[in-house]
Design a protein around this motif. Structure first.
Motif, PDB file in Angstrom:
ATOM      1  N   MET A   5    -126.183 -27.909  41.337  1.00 19.99           N
ATOM      2  CA  MET A   5    -124.882 -27.225  41.226  1.00 19.99           C
ATOM      3  C   MET A   5    -124.941 -25.896  41.974  1.00 19.99           C
ATOM      4  O   MET A   5    -125.928 -25.169  41.880  1.00 19.99           O
ATOM      5  CB  MET A   5    -124.552 -26.972  39.758  1.00 19.99           C
ATOM      6  CG  MET A   5    -123.231 -26.251  39.527  1.00 19.99           C
ATOM      7  SD  MET A   5    -122.919 -25.981  37.773  1.00 19.99           S
ATOM      8  CE  MET A   5    -121.400 -25.032  37.893  1.00 19.99           C
ATOM      9  N   PRO A   6    -123.905 -25.538  42.765  1.00 19.81           N
ATOM     10  CA  PRO A   6    -123.909 -24.262  43.481  1.00 19.81           C
ATOM     11  C   PRO A   6    -123.963 -23.085  42.522  1.00 19.81           C
ATOM     12  O   PRO A   6    -123.729 -23.214  41.325  1.00 19.81           O
ATOM     13  CB  PRO A   6    -122.568 -24.306  44.242  1.00 19.81           C
ATOM     14  CG  PRO A   6    -122.154 -25.742  44.272  1.00 19.81           C
ATOM     15  CD  PRO A   6    -122.714 -26.333  43.027  1.00 19.81           C
ATOM     16  N   GLY A   7    -124.268 -21.917  43.069  1.00 15.69           N
ATOM     17  CA  GLY A   7    -124.336 -20.722  42.254  1.00 15.69           C
ATOM     18  C   GLY A   7    -123.011 -20.428  41.597  1.00 15.69           C
ATOM     19  O   GLY A   7    -121.951 -20.791  42.122  1.00 15.69           O
ATOM     20  N   PRO A   8    -123.028 -19.746  40.460  1.00 12.93           N
ATOM     21  CA  PRO A   8    -121.795 -19.480  39.722  1.00 12.93           C
ATOM     22  C   PRO A   8    -120.858 -18.553  40.478  1.00 12.93           C
ATOM     23  O   PRO A   8    -121.283 -17.705  41.259  1.00 12.93           O
ATOM     24  CB  PRO A   8    -122.294 -18.834  38.427  1.00 12.93           C
ATOM     25  CG  PRO A   8    -123.631 -18.268  38.772  1.00 12.93           C
ATOM     26  CD  PRO A   8    -124.217 -19.180  39.795  1.00 12.93           C
ATOM     27  N   LEU A   9    -119.588 -18.732  40.253  1.00 11.34           N
ATOM     28  CA  LEU A   9    -118.571 -17.878  40.851  1.00 11.34           C
ATOM     29  C   LEU A   9    -118.608 -16.491  40.218  1.00 11.34           C
ATOM     30  O   LEU A   9    -119.135 -16.319  39.112  1.00 11.34           O
ATOM     31  CB  LEU A   9    -117.192 -18.499  40.642  1.00 11.34           C
ATOM     32  CG  LEU A   9    -116.892 -19.795  41.408  1.00 11.34           C
ATOM     33  CD1 LEU A   9    -115.644 -20.453  40.823  1.00 11.34           C
ATOM     34  CD2 LEU A   9    -116.695 -19.513  42.888  1.00 11.34           C
ATOM     35  N   PRO A  10    -118.073 -15.493  40.885  1.00 10.50           N
ATOM     36  CA  PRO A  10    -117.962 -14.180  40.241  1.00 10.50           C
ATOM     37  C   PRO A  10    -117.054 -14.255  39.027  1.00 10.50           C
ATOM     38  O   PRO A  10    -116.215 -15.148  38.920  1.00 10.50           O
ATOM     39  CB  PRO A  10    -117.364 -13.292  41.347  1.00 10.50           C
ATOM     40  CG  PRO A  10    -116.692 -14.236  42.287  1.00 10.50           C
ATOM     41  CD  PRO A  10    -117.513 -15.496  42.251  1.00 10.50           C
ATOM     42  N   PRO A  11    -117.199 -13.333  38.092  1.00  9.18           N
ATOM     43  CA  PRO A  11    -116.383 -13.371  36.875  1.00  9.18           C
ATOM     44  C   PRO A  11    -114.893 -13.318  37.183  1.00  9.18           C
ATOM     45  O   PRO A  11    -114.445 -12.650  38.112  1.00  9.18           O
ATOM     46  CB  PRO A  11    -116.835 -12.122  36.106  1.00  9.18           C
ATOM     47  CG  PRO A  11    -118.196 -11.816  36.634  1.00  9.18           C
ATOM     48  CD  PRO A  11    -118.181 -12.240  38.068  1.00  9.18           C
ATOM     49  N   THR A  12    -114.132 -14.034  36.395  1.00  7.68           N
ATOM     50  CA  THR A  12    -112.673 -14.031  36.531  1.00  7.68           C
ATOM     51  C   THR A  12    -112.104 -12.795  35.838  1.00  7.68           C
ATOM     52  O   THR A  12    -112.357 -12.568  34.657  1.00  7.68           O
ATOM     53  CB  THR A  12    -112.060 -15.290  35.899  1.00  7.68           C
ATOM     54  OG1 THR A  12    -112.560 -16.443  36.582  1.00  7.68           O
ATOM     55  CG2 THR A  12    -110.548 -15.272  35.998  1.00  7.68           C
ATOM     56  N   GLN A  13    -111.352 -12.007  36.578  1.00  7.91           N
ATOM     57  CA  GLN A  13    -110.744 -10.807  36.007  1.00  7.91           C
ATOM     58  C   GLN A  13    -109.483 -11.181  35.247  1.00  7.91           C
ATOM     59  O   GLN A  13    -108.606 -11.873  35.764  1.00  7.91           O
ATOM     60  CB  GLN A  13    -110.410  -9.802  37.112  1.00  7.91           C
ATOM     61  CG  GLN A  13    -109.784  -8.511  36.594  1.00  7.91           C
ATOM     62  CD  GLN A  13    -109.422  -7.563  37.723  1.00  7.91           C
ATOM     63  OE1 GLN A  13    -109.635  -7.865  38.899  1.00  7.91           O
ATOM     64  NE2 GLN A  13    -108.859  -6.407  37.370  1.00  7.91           N
ATOM     65  N   LEU A  14    -109.411 -10.716  34.022  1.00  4.49           N
ATOM     66  CA  LEU A  14    -108.233 -10.968  33.196  1.00  4.49           C
ATOM     67  C   LEU A  14    -107.337  -9.739  33.206  1.00  4.49           C
ATOM     68  O   LEU A  14    -107.784  -8.635  32.893  1.00  4.49           O
ATOM     69  CB  LEU A  14    -108.643 -11.301  31.760  1.00  4.49           C
ATOM     70  CG  LEU A  14    -109.438 -12.592  31.541  1.00  4.49           C
ATOM     71  CD1 LEU A  14    -109.723 -12.768  30.057  1.00  4.49           C
ATOM     72  CD2 LEU A  14    -108.688 -13.787  32.092  1.00  4.49           C
ATOM     73  N   TYR A  15    -106.069  -9.943  33.556  1.00  5.49           N
ATOM     74  CA  TYR A  15    -105.108  -8.854  33.560  1.00  5.49           C
ATOM     75  C   TYR A  15    -104.507  -8.683  32.164  1.00  5.49           C
ATOM     76  O   TYR A  15    -104.526  -9.609  31.345  1.00  5.49           O
ATOM     77  CB  TYR A  15    -104.014  -9.123  34.591  1.00  5.49           C
ATOM     78  CG  TYR A  15    -104.540  -9.236  36.008  1.00  5.49           C
ATOM     79  CD1 TYR A  15    -104.878  -8.092  36.739  1.00  5.49           C
ATOM     80  CD2 TYR A  15    -104.723 -10.480  36.603  1.00  5.49           C
ATOM     81  CE1 TYR A  15    -105.364  -8.192  38.033  1.00  5.49           C
ATOM     82  CE2 TYR A  15    -105.214 -10.593  37.892  1.00  5.49           C
ATOM     83  CZ  TYR A  15    -105.537  -9.449  38.601  1.00  5.49           C
ATOM     84  OH  TYR A  15    -106.033  -9.552  39.876  1.00  5.49           O
ATOM     85  N   ALA A  16    -103.982  -7.499  31.929  1.00  2.87           N
ATOM     86  CA  ALA A  16    -103.431  -7.206  30.593  1.00  2.87           C
ATOM     87  C   ALA A  16    -102.296  -8.154  30.234  1.00  2.87           C
ATOM     88  O   ALA A  16    -102.192  -8.607  29.089  1.00  2.87           O
ATOM     89  CB  ALA A  16    -102.946  -5.757  30.549  1.00  2.87           C
ATOM     90  N   SER A  17    -101.457  -8.485  31.208  1.00  4.27           N
ATOM     91  CA  SER A  17    -100.335  -9.389  30.932  1.00  4.27           C
ATOM     92  C   SER A  17    -100.837 -10.773  30.523  1.00  4.27           C
ATOM     93  O   SER A  17    -100.265 -11.418  29.632  1.00  4.27           O
ATOM     94  CB  SER A  17     -99.434  -9.495  32.159  1.00  4.27           C
ATOM     95  OG  SER A  17    -100.170  -9.948  33.292  1.00  4.27           O
ATOM     96  N   GLU A  18    -101.897 -11.264  31.169  1.00  2.18           N
ATOM     97  CA  GLU A  18    -102.466 -12.564  30.820  1.00  2.18           C
ATOM     98  C   GLU A  18    -103.024 -12.550  29.407  1.00  2.18           C
ATOM     99  O   GLU A  18    -102.827 -13.495  28.632  1.00  2.18           O
ATOM    100  CB  GLU A  18    -103.562 -12.939  31.816  1.00  2.18           C
ATOM    101  CG  GLU A  18    -103.065 -13.098  33.239  1.00  2.18           C
ATOM    102  CD  GLU A  18    -104.182 -13.254  34.253  1.00  2.18           C
ATOM    103  OE1 GLU A  18    -103.906 -13.589  35.413  1.00  2.18           O
ATOM    104  OE2 GLU A  18    -105.359 -13.034  33.875  1.00  2.18           O
ATOM    105  N   ARG A  19    -103.706 -11.487  29.062  1.00  2.88           N
ATOM    106  CA  ARG A  19    -104.278 -11.386  27.714  1.00  2.88           C
ATOM    107  C   ARG A  19    -103.189 -11.329  26.658  1.00  2.88           C
ATOM    108  O   ARG A  19    -103.314 -11.940  25.594  1.00  2.88           O
ATOM    109  CB  ARG A  19    -105.177 -10.151  27.632  1.00  2.88           C
ATOM    110  CG  ARG A  19    -106.418 -10.217  28.506  1.00  2.88           C
ATOM    111  CD  ARG A  19    -107.196  -8.924  28.458  1.00  2.88           C
ATOM    112  NE  ARG A  19    -107.682  -8.641  27.109  1.00  2.88           N
ATOM    113  CZ  ARG A  19    -108.155  -7.471  26.728  1.00  2.88           C
ATOM    114  NH1 ARG A  19    -108.176  -6.445  27.577  1.00  2.88           N
ATOM    115  NH2 ARG A  19    -108.588  -7.293  25.500  1.00  2.88           N
ATOM    116  N   VAL A  20    -102.108 -10.600  26.943  1.00  4.15           N
ATOM    117  CA  VAL A  20    -101.015 -10.491  25.971  1.00  4.15           C
ATOM    118  C   VAL A  20    -100.392 -11.863  25.725  1.00  4.15           C
ATOM    119  O   VAL A  20    -100.128 -12.242  24.570  1.00  4.15           O
ATOM    120  CB  VAL A  20     -99.949  -9.491  26.459  1.00  4.15           C
ATOM    121  CG1 VAL A  20     -98.687  -9.589  25.618  1.00  4.15           C
ATOM    122  CG2 VAL A  20    -100.500  -8.069  26.411  1.00  4.15           C
TER     123      VAL A  20
END
Length: 335
Positions: A1-16
């Motif tokens: 399996m290829p190396g892991p992707l960089p972390p996914t950034q969660l925006y405040a609107s998505e979290r809400v």
């Protein structure tokens, strides 16, 4: 399996949005549990199975809410705890959804009687298997921070685990994919059986025109439970899409729309069930609204009744010719 992707950034609107979905699912699951506890006459076997699914969704909503609220950036004790709870409840929800479809198939298509033995089997599989998998994952330190590439802020399978794909499958994805295959097959068989029964009945309608109305073997609740697999697939498909994109090492896994759909899909199962089996079920909806209205009316009538009783209180007699309090009782009781 290829190396892991960089972390996914969660925006405040998505979290809400995902947090609101968690709250709605929690409220919906709680309402389903409360209706089952308050009204014994509604405790049919289908709703009993729905109760266990609601308990799993309730725990799932709580654990996901904490995970999204924290938005973990490393493995910690509360990350492991949250990941373990969400893994157990999420996997249990898969099993209870398949158990409901299997129950419908047995009762509607096969017409076989269902005793307590089948329910015990459902409990053993739907609680026991997820618990065993979760305990093994925690003991082997496979639960932890996953960079939100296969989650939305919460913890799941540790990103540093060499066999993380295997544990992603064991702790959820293999059961999710199995549900995608099993549920449509059972659903199609059930619908075909119901359609054949309706077609056979239509042939005898001229004979039965003066007979009492035909009472179908399956209740309205049974028919509505068929929608659970459909809703399950619509909600869960987005997490599977992100899982496949992660395996392909595609940057599309970080697409904001996919992230939000994944978050809502994993957390809103309890809310969807509440809409179907409380708000869209006439008997339960009527009972619920009447209870709310009665409580509201009682709260509004209490000060009014107190005020009226105060106004109607008889004045003390000024002389012996004025009737005493004992002669005013009929007036007081009539008001």
């Amino acid at each position: 399996m290829p190396g892991p992707l960089p972390p996914t950034q969660l925006y405040a609107s998505e979290r809400v949005v995902v947090l609101v979905s968690c709250v709605l699912s929690f409220l919906g699951s709680s309402l389903l549990v409360c209706t089952h506890a308050l009204w014994p006459e509604l405790r049919t076997r289908p709703r009993q199975l729905l109760l266990y699914l609601s308990l799993a969704d309730l725990l799932s909503a709580l654990s996901y809410f904490y995970g999204v609220l924290q938005d973990f950036d490393r493995t910690s004790w509360d990350c492991v705890l949250q990941g373990a709870l969400s893994t157990f409840s999420n996997t249990s929800s898969f099993f209870w959804t398949m158990a409901i479809a299997f129950y419908l198939y047995i009762t509607i298509v096969r017409g076989s009687p269902t005793g307590p033995g089948l329910l015990c089997c459902f409990h053993a599989v739907s609680w026991g298997v997820p618990l065993g998998i979760t305990v093994a994952a925690v003991a082997l330190k496979k639960i932890g921070y996953d960079a939100s590439n296969v989650s939305v802020g919460w913890c799941w399978v540790n990103l540093d685990a060499e066999d993380r794909v295997l544990w992603m499958l064991l702790t959820g994805k293999v059961w999710e994919i199995l549900a995608y295959v099993t549920l449509p097959v059972l659903y199609i068989l059930i619908k075909k059986h119901i359609n054949r029964a309706h077609a056979a009945l239509s042939e005898y309608r001229p004979i039965l025109s003066r007979a009492p109305a035909f009472q179908p073997r399956t209740s309205i609740a049974d028919k509505k439970l068929i929608l659970i697999p459909v809703i399950f697939i619509i909600l869960r498909i987005w997490s599977t899409v992100r899982f496949i994109l992660t395996l392909c090492n595609s940057p599309a896994v970080q697409n904001s729309v996919l992230v939000v759909l994944h978050g809502i899909g994993n957390t809103f199962q309890g809310g969807a069930n509440c809409i179907m089996f409380v708000l869209c079920t006439r008997v339960v909806r009527t009972r619920l609204f009447s209870s709310i209205c009665c409580c509201r009316c009682d709260e509004l009538d209490w000060p009014l009744q107190r005020s009226n009783s105060y106004r109607q209180r008889p004045e003390p007699p000024k002389n012996k010719d004025v009737p005493g309090p004992e002669r005013t009782k009929p007036l007081l009781s009539s008001t």
